[in-house]
Design an enzyme around this catalytic site. Structure first.
Site, PDB file in Angstrom:
ATOM      1  N   ARG A 299       0.824  -1.199   0.141  1.00  0.00           N
ATOM      2  CA  ARG A 299       0.015   0.179  -0.095  1.00  0.00           C
ATOM      3  C   ARG A 299       0.862   1.112  -0.025  1.00  0.00           C
ATOM      4  NH1 ARG A 299      -3.471  -0.679   5.139  1.00  0.00           N
ATOM      5  NH2 ARG A 299      -1.225  -1.466   5.730  1.00  0.00           N
TER       6      ARG A 299
ATOM      7  N   ASN B 173      -5.876  -2.869   2.065  1.00  0.00           N
ATOM      8  CA  ASN B 173      -6.100  -4.292   2.381  1.00  0.00           C
ATOM      9  C   ASN B 173      -7.427  -4.922   2.692  1.00  0.00           C
ATOM     10  OD1 ASN B 173      -3.422  -4.425   2.306  1.00  0.00           O
ATOM     11  ND2 ASN B 173      -3.086  -4.371   4.451  1.00  0.00           N
TER      12      ASN B 173
END
Length: 91
Positions: A20, A38
């Site tokens: 990320r 996520n």
């Protein structure tokens, strides 16, 4: 060159490897807006908005990911742009 929106699901070893944060850095470098998070099943979901060439470049990056990721599959759905501003990690 028009603005496009891509909705991604990224599978493989993509959590716990800085995916990320790395995607956010790449998106900001490319000038792509959107978000990344996520998911409980171990995958990563992302929405990318920007000039088509830049979004395509970030999709290309997502197939590889950061050094410790092992991407096995990337699903891409094209959607109508919604005017995302900036690029953020949402979960």
């Amino acid at each position: 060159m028009g603005i496009v929106r891509a909705h991604l699901r990224i599978y493989g070893r993509v959590q716990g490897v800085g995916f990320r944060w790395s995607m956010q850095r790449e998106a900001r470098k490319l000038g792509v807006n959107g978000w990344v998070r996520n998911l409980p099943d171990g995958s990563v979901e992302a929405v990318l908005e920007g000039e088509e060439e830049r979004v395509e470049a970030l999709i290309g990056w997502a197939h590889q990911g950061p050094p410790f990721a092992r991407v096995t599959r990337v699903e891409v759905k094209w959607e109508e742009p919604k005017g995302e501003k900036g690029f953020r990690i949402v979960g």
